[in-house]
Scaffold this motif. Structure first.
Motif, PDB file in Angstrom:
ATOM      1  N   PHE A 125     -10.342   8.971   6.003  1.00 50.08           N
ATOM      2  CA  PHE A 125      -8.929   8.259   6.276  1.00 50.08           C
ATOM      3  C   PHE A 125      -7.672   8.946   6.527  1.00 50.08           C
ATOM      4  O   PHE A 125      -6.863   9.507   7.551  1.00 50.08           O
ATOM      5  CB  PHE A 125      -8.375   7.561   5.276  1.00 50.08           C
ATOM      6  CG  PHE A 125      -8.944   6.428   5.037  1.00 50.08           C
ATOM      7  CD1 PHE A 125      -7.973   4.978   5.882  1.00 50.08           C
ATOM      8  CD2 PHE A 125      -9.771   5.463   4.645  1.00 50.08           C
ATOM      9  CE1 PHE A 125      -8.507   4.381   5.954  1.00 50.08           C
ATOM     10  CE2 PHE A 125     -10.952   4.121   4.900  1.00 50.08           C
ATOM     11  CZ  PHE A 125      -9.426   3.031   5.325  1.00 50.08           C
ATOM     12  N   SER A 126      -7.776  10.680   5.451  1.00 49.63           N
ATOM     13  CA  SER A 126      -6.821  11.664   5.049  1.00 49.63           C
ATOM     14  C   SER A 126      -7.232  12.535   6.363  1.00 49.63           C
ATOM     15  O   SER A 126      -5.515  13.214   7.174  1.00 49.63           O
ATOM     16  CB  SER A 126      -7.363  12.263   3.464  1.00 49.63           C
ATOM     17  OG  SER A 126      -7.984  12.708   4.068  1.00 49.63           O
ATOM     18  N   ALA A 127      -7.977  12.673   7.086  1.00 43.98           N
ATOM     19  CA  ALA A 127      -8.508  13.675   7.963  1.00 43.98           C
ATOM     20  C   ALA A 127      -8.259  13.885   9.526  1.00 43.98           C
ATOM     21  O   ALA A 127      -7.915  14.109  10.487  1.00 43.98           O
ATOM     22  CB  ALA A 127      -8.984  14.914   7.246  1.00 43.98           C
ATOM     23  N   ALA A 128      -8.325  11.997   8.995  1.00 35.30           N
ATOM     24  CA  ALA A 128      -8.567  11.600  11.021  1.00 35.30           C
ATOM     25  C   ALA A 128      -7.723  11.029  11.745  1.00 35.30           C
ATOM     26  O   ALA A 128      -7.475  10.736  12.667  1.00 35.30           O
ATOM     27  CB  ALA A 128      -9.358  11.303  11.582  1.00 35.30           C
ATOM     28  N   LEU A 129      -7.442  10.098  10.260  1.00 31.50           N
ATOM     29  CA  LEU A 129      -6.123   9.092  10.291  1.00 31.50           C
ATOM     30  C   LEU A 129      -4.863   9.254  10.570  1.00 31.50           C
ATOM     31  O   LEU A 129      -4.157   8.919  11.257  1.00 31.50           O
ATOM     32  CB  LEU A 129      -6.596   7.098  10.185  1.00 31.50           C
ATOM     33  CG  LEU A 129      -7.971   7.035  10.734  1.00 31.50           C
ATOM     34  CD1 LEU A 129      -9.104   5.830  10.003  1.00 31.50           C
ATOM     35  CD2 LEU A 129      -7.837   6.448  11.849  1.00 31.50           C
ATOM     36  N   ALA A 130      -4.516   9.859   9.104  1.00 31.38           N
ATOM     37  CA  ALA A 130      -3.175  10.170   8.374  1.00 31.38           C
ATOM     38  C   ALA A 130      -2.587  10.749  10.195  1.00 31.38           C
ATOM     39  O   ALA A 130      -1.264  10.519  10.127  1.00 31.38           O
ATOM     40  CB  ALA A 130      -2.981  10.868   7.350  1.00 31.38           C
ATOM     41  N   PRO A 131      -2.995  11.713  10.441  1.00 33.01           N
ATOM     42  CA  PRO A 131      -2.602  12.651  11.883  1.00 33.01           C
ATOM     43  C   PRO A 131      -2.175  11.964  12.745  1.00 33.01           C
ATOM     44  O   PRO A 131      -1.549  12.071  13.285  1.00 33.01           O
ATOM     45  CB  PRO A 131      -3.411  14.060  11.789  1.00 33.01           C
ATOM     46  CG  PRO A 131      -4.174  13.734  10.461  1.00 33.01           C
ATOM     47  CD  PRO A 131      -4.854  12.084  10.065  1.00 33.01           C
ATOM     48  N   LEU A 132      -2.466  10.977  12.828  1.00 36.08           N
ATOM     49  CA  LEU A 132      -2.208   9.656  14.127  1.00 36.08           C
ATOM     50  C   LEU A 132      -1.273   8.375  13.580  1.00 36.08           C
ATOM     51  O   LEU A 132      -0.528   7.901  14.574  1.00 36.08           O
ATOM     52  CB  LEU A 132      -3.284   8.330  14.324  1.00 36.08           C
ATOM     53  CG  LEU A 132      -5.026   9.512  15.479  1.00 36.08           C
ATOM     54  CD1 LEU A 132      -6.245   8.525  15.109  1.00 36.08           C
ATOM     55  CD2 LEU A 132      -3.999   9.699  16.512  1.00 36.08           C
ATOM     56  N   LYS A 133      -0.756   8.778  11.963  1.00 32.40           N
ATOM     57  CA  LYS A 133       0.561   7.689  12.047  1.00 32.40           C
ATOM     58  C   LYS A 133       1.265   7.427  13.000  1.00 32.40           C
ATOM     59  O   LYS A 133       2.291   6.638  12.840  1.00 32.40           O
ATOM     60  CB  LYS A 133       0.282   8.305  10.882  1.00 32.40           C
ATOM     61  CG  LYS A 133       1.550   6.777  10.149  1.00 32.40           C
ATOM     62  CD  LYS A 133       1.989   7.285   8.400  1.00 32.40           C
ATOM     63  CE  LYS A 133       2.912   6.474   8.069  1.00 32.40           C
ATOM     64  NZ  LYS A 133       2.959   6.011   6.606  1.00 32.40           N
ATOM     65  N   GLU A 134       2.778   8.931  12.717  1.00 30.48           N
ATOM     66  CA  GLU A 134       3.784   9.054  13.296  1.00 30.48           C
ATOM     67  C   GLU A 134       3.677   7.988  15.092  1.00 30.48           C
ATOM     68  O   GLU A 134       3.587   7.462  15.441  1.00 30.48           O
ATOM     69  CB  GLU A 134       3.433  10.012  13.907  1.00 30.48           C
ATOM     70  CG  GLU A 134       4.304  11.209  12.415  1.00 30.48           C
ATOM     71  CD  GLU A 134       5.620  10.026  12.092  1.00 30.48           C
ATOM     72  OE1 GLU A 134       6.354   9.620  12.767  1.00 30.48           O
ATOM     73  OE2 GLU A 134       5.263   9.585  10.895  1.00 30.48           O
TER      74      GLU A 134
END
Ligand SMILES: NC(=O)c1ccc[n+]([C@@H]2O[C@H](COP(=O)([O-])OP(=O)(O)OC[C@H]3O[C@@H](n4cnc5c(N)ncnc54)[C@H](O)[C@@H]3O)[C@@H](O)[C@H]2O)c1
Length: 350
Positions: A23-32
């Protein structure tokens, strides 16, 4: 972190990443990228309940669609409900669908991604062991239709697969065993994996299973890479599945437990009809029995086998069966003979 690639370079390549803190390392950076019509998170009600806090923390604001959990909802109704949610969220040709769940979510989400605007990108985040080692790898997507499993589907390789061992910690034993069934099948085709499984003290220990996930993915990816559309070699991955599907239709056992029973029974047919290594088949049967643990073999309805579309036309049944460590062959039998011999094998083994 381990990383694999399958598919034709620059065309349909899937990048498979085994990593912690997904979640924090791979998905969060995709949020925008996922906000404002850029994407949707597709999951099921069980996974949503367990991981809601992480979804909100790292992907807050991205639309979420949660299907009711369970194979009985892997159907056209759920598929169209998801497509409706994607339209409502304003997804575009360059949007992404994040499929966060087990094989059911992966199959429905992958198919919706294949269909929406003739195909958008899909990121698979497999949360069951079965989905991590098997269903998220290889690009097959489908829903069940008209009483037939996986009747409507497409090959739509995900752009990325993100497998995090943390998800295994919340999986019930039944689901761990289900993934283990597919791992034993891979082991029958991959000697180094077989030996590791044979050497395990506790086959259902999530930490032990998580350690073997990358090797299982690498094995399946190596098969899919050589035969992406199941025209030859990829049929080896159907080991135990023809009889396994019949068991699944007439029992409440998990998919992988049924594959283990299928492997057990079909190994008896292999020994009878082919030049097989009986010592290896004996080891395989012992491993299947250990993996099945307390699960009991149910009375078998072989009609289900006839519905297995992989059998091809006519009255015959074609089985991919193990013959030696890392080796399989195709065995074709008339249906009546197959049913009789599987029945006899059941009596001997149970
Ligand atoms: N596409 C392929 O190549 C392929 C290959 C094998 C199987 N499949 C398909 O996969 C499906 C089976 O997948 P499955 O075994 O993952 O079943 P599933 O998706 O139904 O998940 C099993 C159960 O576990 C729950 N769950 C998921 N993740 C969890 C977690 N981390 N913690 C707790 N509970 C969790 C789910 O809500 C569900 O109740 C079948 O429909 C089968 O046809 C597809």
């Amino acid at each position: 972190m381990k990383c694999f690639r399958i598919g034709e370079r620059e065309k349909r390549e899937s990048v498979i990443v085994c990593r912690k803190k997904v979640f924090s390392a791979a998905l969060a950076p995709l949020k925008e990228r996922l906000l404002n019509g850029g994407g949707i998170v597709f999951t099921d009600t069980n996974v949503h309940a367990l991981y809601r806090a992480s979804i909100e923390k790292y992907l807050g604001g991205v639309p979420v669609f949660a299907m009711p959990a369970g194979e009985e909802h892997k159907n056209a109704e759920t598929l169209f409900a998801l497509l409706g949610a994607m339209r409502e969220a304003g997804l575009r040709r360059d949007s992404l669908l994040v499929a966060l769940g087990g094989g059911v979510v992966g199959d429905v989400g992958g198919l919706a991604a294949a269909l929406y605007m003739r195909g958008i990108g899909c990121i698979q985040v497999p949360t069951t062991l079965l989905a991590q080692v098997d269903s998220s790898v290889g690009g097959k997507t489908a829903v069940d239709f008209g009483g037939v499993k996986n009747l409507i589907g497409a090959f739509h390789p995900p752009v990325r697969v993100l497998a995090d061992p943390v998800f295994l910690n919340t999986l019930p034993r039944r689901e761990l065993r289900s993934g283990l069934g597919e791992m034993v099948k891979h082991g029958a085709l991959c000697p180094s994996l077989f030996e590791k499984l044979e050497g395990a003290d506790d086959l259902l220990d999530p930490a032990f299973l998580a350690e073997l996930v990358p090797e299982n993915i690498a094995f399946k990816a190596s098969v899919v890479r050589r035969d992406p559309r199941e025209q030859g070699l990829r049929r080896c991955l159907n080991l135990g599945h023809t009889t396994g599907h019949a068991v699944e239709l007439s029992s409440g056992l998990s998919h992988g437990a049924c594959v283990l029973i299928g492997l057990l029974l079909e190994s008896v047919l292999s020994a009878r009809h082919l030049r097989a290594d009986e010592a290896f088949l004996e080891r395989l049967r012992a491993l299947c029995k250990r993996a099945l643990g307390e699960e009991k073999m149910p009375p078998l309805d072989l009609k289900g086998a006839l519905l297995d579309k992989k059998n091809g036309a006519g009255d015959g049944v074609t089985l991919a069966v193990p013959v030696a460590a890392g080796e399989y062959e195709l065995l074709r039998l008339p249906f009546g003979q197959y049913a009789r011999e599987i029945g006899e094998a059941m009596e001997t083994l149970c």
